[in-house]
Design an enzyme around this catalytic site. Structure first.
Site, short mmCIF file in Angstrom:
data_model
loop_
_atom_site.label_atom_id
_atom_site.label_comp_id
_atom_site.label_asym_id
_atom_site.label_seq_id
_atom_site.Cartn_x
_atom_site.Cartn_y
_atom_site.Cartn_z
CG ASP A 210 -1.82 1.12 1.37
OD1 ASP A 210 -2.74 1.19 0.54
OD2 ASP A 210 -1.67 1.95 2.30
CD GLU A 278 -2.13 2.72 -3.51
OE1 GLU A 278 -3.26 3.16 -3.75
OE2 GLU A 278 -1.60 2.82 -2.40
#
Ligand code: NOJ
Length: 544
Positions: A210, A278
């Site tokens: 993330d 990400e």
């Protein structure tokens, strides 16, 4: 399902399906999706029979202990399952049941920040001299008491929150409830690599990292420069400044690459693992991140670019050609059309364009990433003020609730026996699994067919990609080829019919408008593509 008889890494031969667990399936009737709910639906996703979607890997958004300020992206314990999702025994069962069906499992690795409720932060804020103080990013106020610099939170306002008892500010790239970890601290690095080891030890197949590009910040905490294109009241509040010193740019990139390489080193201690990160970057930035794990080429940054391209055949062809050309021999491409942070694919583009782009997604070289519900053509939900859940997104200027509505399994909804945590999208009577399974030309059946076609044919997985000029600017055409097998893909980006004149391109076997084509070999001459129609032709050996 991943063909067990082939030897190249699994992520080169399948599709990845993102599950937003809160909205997938609720097994215990509390209105929230959970791990047992996912287990109940595994046969929908994959397995040996031809009746499933044919997915070979799932990425599950966070299921770890969390106060849910950002719905799981605020982790209070990286190695515990939040009771809302079930237990560790449920997780182990999900892993075993997925593996039994040939489905790999990827977990979210929320590395940039914890929850303020994580014991590390509780210790860190307890005093300036606590050994964990430096695990987060603390800084003194300016002489006038204001924030240490001008960095902004992606969710609006300053990225700094003042902590009265210790007289310093702490940094949070996202909500104040999500303090940023200090990745320059070796203790943090070791502890977080320990998290990866913990889940690998339980048998997971990889991670999705993330907010990767935010991990390393300027150690002098310099002010970010203003973005001259910012328009007050029009632009998103967080776009007032470039993130020059607060995210991956310039010299921060090499430090970040070192961190990514350390993730890969851990993943490489086990066979068959994969890391996706990400990173909302253009081709140059993606190339830099691919370069981070040269010792173990098991990492790829997500490629989100197709979500933003203007709807023109040439834009797609040029981007894909350039991206393909930028990749090294070990770099494996991927393409993403949606996720839990953006508006639904079918709402962004409309159903017809969504079908055409899905056909492209599932025939390009690389790992296609599908967000649960997009295979149904599900549209954004309308969320009333009373039903709102995404406080963070709302503060950033764009609520993400509309794209996170529950998965509609049948005409009654079928997600939960109780009131779902978010309402269904209003189109669910039409776009639900049971209804679409009965309609051979539904979006779901198109996805099923294309996924099976892809995973059964090496030319569509690992085969070469080559764009083709068919003499029509509105048609994006490409060939995929391996050995004696060749596929031709034609995609008409215009709303109007277009005629292309082509030589022998094999048999029309699939398409966005005509799911199984006409089964007739095209021996040369004109092909009329309807508006927004995509077609797949297969040239078989005997025709070559
Ligand atoms: C990206 C995640 O996808 C998003 O949902 C989350 O709010 C932020 N990172 C912060 O973790």
């Amino acid at each position: 399902m991943i063909d067990p008889n082939q030897t190249s890494p699994w992520y080169r031969r399948t599709v990845l399906y993102q599950i937003y667990p809160l909205s997938f399936a609720d097994s215990n009737g509390d209105g929230y999706g959970d791990l047992a709910g996912i287990i109940d639906k595994l046969d929908y996703l994959g397995g040996a029979d031809g009746e499933s979607l044919g997915v070979g890997a799932i990425w599950i958004s966070p299921v770890f202990k969390s106060p849910m300020a950002d719905w799981g992206y605020d982790v209070a314990d990286y190695t515990a399952i939040d009771p809302r999702f079930g237990t560790m025994a449920d997780f182990d069962r999900l892993l075993a049941e997925s593996h039994r069906r040939g489905i790999k499992v990827i977990l979210d690795f929320v590395a940039n920040h914890t929850s303020t409720e994580h014991p590390w932060f509780v210790e860190s804020k307890s005093s300036r001299t606590n050994p964990k103080r430096d695990w987060y990013i603390w800084a003194d106020p300016k002489p006038d008491g204001s924030e240490p610099n001008n960095w902004l939170s992606r969710f609006g306002g300053s990225a700094w929150t003042y902590h009265e008892p210790t007289g310093q500010y702490y940094l949070h790239t996202f909500l104040a409830a999500q303090p940023d970890l200090n990745w320059r601290n070796t203790g943090v690095r070791e502890a977080m690599l320990g998290v990866l080891k913990f889940w690998l030890g339980r048998g997971v197949d990889g991670f999705r990292a993330d907010a990767l590009t935010s991990l390393i910040k300027d150690d002098q905490l310099r002010d970010n420069p203003a973005d001259p294109s910012y328009v007050e009241g029009v632009s998103r509040p967080a776009d007032r400044y470039f993130e020059t010193y607060s995210a991956m740019t310039g010299e921060l990139t090499s430090t970040l690459s070192g961190v990514v390489a350390s993730f890969c080193d851990v993943l490489a201690t086990q066979d068959d693992t994969y890391l996706l990160s990400e990173a909302y970057l253009g081709i140059e930035g993606l190339q830099q991140l691919y370069g981070a794990c040269q010792a173990h080429p098991i990492h790829a940054p997500f490629n989100f670019n197709l979500m933003k391209l203007p709807w023109q055949a040439a834009q797609f062809r040029d981007f894909i050609d350039e991206f393909e050309a930028a990749l090294g021999p070990d770099d494996w491409p991927n393409y993403v059309l949606g996720n839990h942070d953006v508006s639904r694919l079918a709402s962004r583009l409309g159903q017809a364009k969504a079908r055409l782009l899905s056909l492209i997604l599932l025939t390009l070289r690389g790992l296609p990433v599908i967000y649960a519900g997009d295979e149904l053509g599900l549209e954004n939900g309308t969320i009333t003020a009373a039903a709102k859940r995404d406080v963070a997104g709302e503060a950033a200027g764009e609520s993400r609730d509309g794209g996170r509505t529950p998965m509609p399994w049948d005409v009654d909804g079928g997600f939960s026996a109780a009131e779902p945590w978010l309402p269904y999208s209003s189109d669910w009577h039409e776009h639900n699994v049971a209804t679409e399974e009965r309609n051979p030309s539904s979006m779901l059946m198109l996805y099923r067919q294309l996924i099976h076609l892809k995973t059964a044919n090496p030319a569509l997985t690992e085969g070469d990609y080559r764009s083709l000029d068919v003499g029509q600017t509105d048609v994006f055409a490409f060939a995929r080829e391996a050995g004696t097998q060749r596929f031709y893909i034609l995609a008409n980006f215009s709303d109007e019919p277009i005629t292309v004149t082509l030589g022998r391109i094999g048999t029309w076997i699939a398409g966005s408008h005509t799911p199984y084509g006409d089964g007739v070999a095209h021996l040369g001459g004109k092909i009329v593509l309807q508006g927004l129609e995509g077609r797949i032709y297969e040239e078989r050996r005997e025709e070559a």
